[in-house]
Scaffold this motif. Structure first.
Motif, short mmCIF file in Angstrom:
data_model
loop_
_atom_site.label_atom_id
_atom_site.label_comp_id
_atom_site.label_asym_id
_atom_site.label_seq_id
_atom_site.Cartn_x
_atom_site.Cartn_y
_atom_site.Cartn_z
N ASN A 129 102.91 15.00 -68.37
CA ASN A 129 101.81 15.31 -67.47
C ASN A 129 102.07 16.51 -66.58
OD1 ASN A 129 99.49 13.07 -67.39
ND2 ASN A 129 101.41 12.05 -67.87
N GLN A 130 103.33 16.86 -66.40
CA GLN A 130 103.68 17.90 -65.44
C GLN A 130 104.07 19.23 -66.08
OE1 GLN A 130 106.52 16.46 -62.49
NE2 GLN A 130 105.57 14.43 -62.49
N ARG A 132 103.17 21.97 -69.03
CA ARG A 132 102.09 22.37 -69.93
C ARG A 132 102.53 22.34 -71.40
NH1 ARG A 132 98.72 27.69 -68.42
NH2 ARG A 132 98.29 26.29 -66.67
N GLY A 133 101.64 21.84 -72.25
CA GLY A 133 101.89 21.83 -73.68
C GLY A 133 102.74 20.67 -74.17
N THR A 134 102.97 19.67 -73.32
CA THR A 134 103.84 18.56 -73.71
C THR A 134 103.11 17.22 -73.70
OG1 THR A 134 104.60 18.11 -71.45
CG2 THR A 134 105.81 19.77 -72.72
N GLU A 135 101.81 17.23 -73.66
CA GLU A 135 101.03 16.00 -73.50
C GLU A 135 101.32 14.99 -74.60
OE1 GLU A 135 96.35 14.53 -73.13
OE2 GLU A 135 96.84 16.63 -73.57
#
Length: 322
Positions: A129-130, A132-135
């Motif tokens: 969540n913190q 970017r691009g790792t959801e």
């Protein structure tokens, strides 16, 4: 292989550059400043010749067991309500995790550690969540009439904690998403087809005097991270059932801070080592025992309560302490 920055701990050498202080009990670890460290003795109890043996055969915290749906319905408590008295009543004993027991044909215990499973699962979820691009990505299959009785099947895609490693893909099964009497059975049967190293190499044979089967399903951090995403997904659809029936202890920010201090501000004096200083970082057994000591000192509600507590959403927790 190297961990991504979000999951990195400081090294033993870096810890030794901090200011050495003395502590008297587990709860004092939480009081350490970022520039302080303390030295403790190995925490694995007598009777176990290794951390590996303790983590496989040590005593577990066992929230109240149900042996039929009728028992579960008469009791009526949710998983977190069952964990509360169990987490508040162990009086200083050492534990290697907690476990829940399914109702039905699959009687394999689901075993969950506070450190390597709950805390690390929360860390992966926060990372997703913190950064970017790792959801975490999920795809629920919950439109069958059997979902009420068997739970949903959900395809999960979770980021790796290791640089250069591919994302982790698996299917969670028996996920409770419908408000029905069967949700109690569904939640206890939670499982997956996931097989990371933490699960694949956790081979356990019972001792000759053990009453239980050797068959245990160890829940790992990837599965808990995915389940936290599922809670969020259904919460946004005004469905609280995955949260209400969650079998995983969700940490408070205070517990995250304690865990990070444990990993980054504590060394263990281990006389069995060959090194001159006889110091090492806490291993998984030390960390697990220390976390249960923290629960014993602070109580269930202050340490492991719910996803949306006084600390806010776990997705926004601060993992930056070192």
């Amino acid at each position: 292989m190297a961990k991504k920055t979000f999951f990195k701990d400081v090294t033993k050498a870096e810890i030794k550059k901090k200011n050495l202080v003395e502590i008297a009990e587990f709860s004092d670890i939480a009081k350490l400043g970022s520039d302080e460290y303390a030295i403790i003795s190995p925490l694995v109890p007598k009777g176990f010749d290794s951390t590996r043996k303790f983590m496989k055969h040590g005593q577990e915290v066992k929230p109240k067991r149900y042996y039929s749906l009728d028992q579960a319905l008469r009791d009526g408590r949710t998983p977190v309500q069952l964990r509360e008295p169990a987490f508040n009543s162990f009086e200083g004993r050492n534990f290697c995790g907690y476990s829940v027991l399914p109702i039905g044909r699959d009687r394999r215990k689901r075993k969950i550690s506070l450190g390597d499973s709950c805390l690390e699962g929360a860390r992966i979820y926060a990372y997703s969540n913190q950064v970017r691009g790792t959801e975490i990505k999920i795809k629920p299959y919950a439109d069958s009439s059997r979902v009420r009785r068997d739970g949903a099947e959900i395809i999960c895609n979770v980021p790796s904690r290791t640089k250069g490693e591919p994302r982790v893909k698996f299917k969670l099964i028996s996920v409770p998403v419908i408000d029905s009497s069967e949700k109690h059975i569904v939640s206890l049967n939670i499982g997956s087809d996931h097989s990371c190293g933490a699960k694949r190499f956790s081979i356990r044979y019972k001792y000759t005097d053990d009453k239980e089967s050797s068959g245990i399903i160890n829940i790992c951090a990837h599965e808990i991270a995915a389940y936290l995403k599922i809670i969020d997904y259904y919460w946004n659809e005004k469905n609280i059932i995955p949260l209400q029936m969650c079998q995983f202890a969700i940490p408070s920010q205070e517990t995250v801070d304690f865990y990070l201090r444990l990993r980054n501000n504590i060394l263990v004096k281990d006389n069995s080592l060959q090194s001159k200083d006889k110091l090492r970082k806490p291993d998984r057994g030390d960390r697990e025992i220390a976390l249960w000591g923290w629960v014993d000192s602070m109580g269930h509600d202050n340490t492991f309560y719910s996803k949306r507590s006084r600390d806010g959403d776990i997705a926004d927790y601060n993992w930056g302490f070192s």
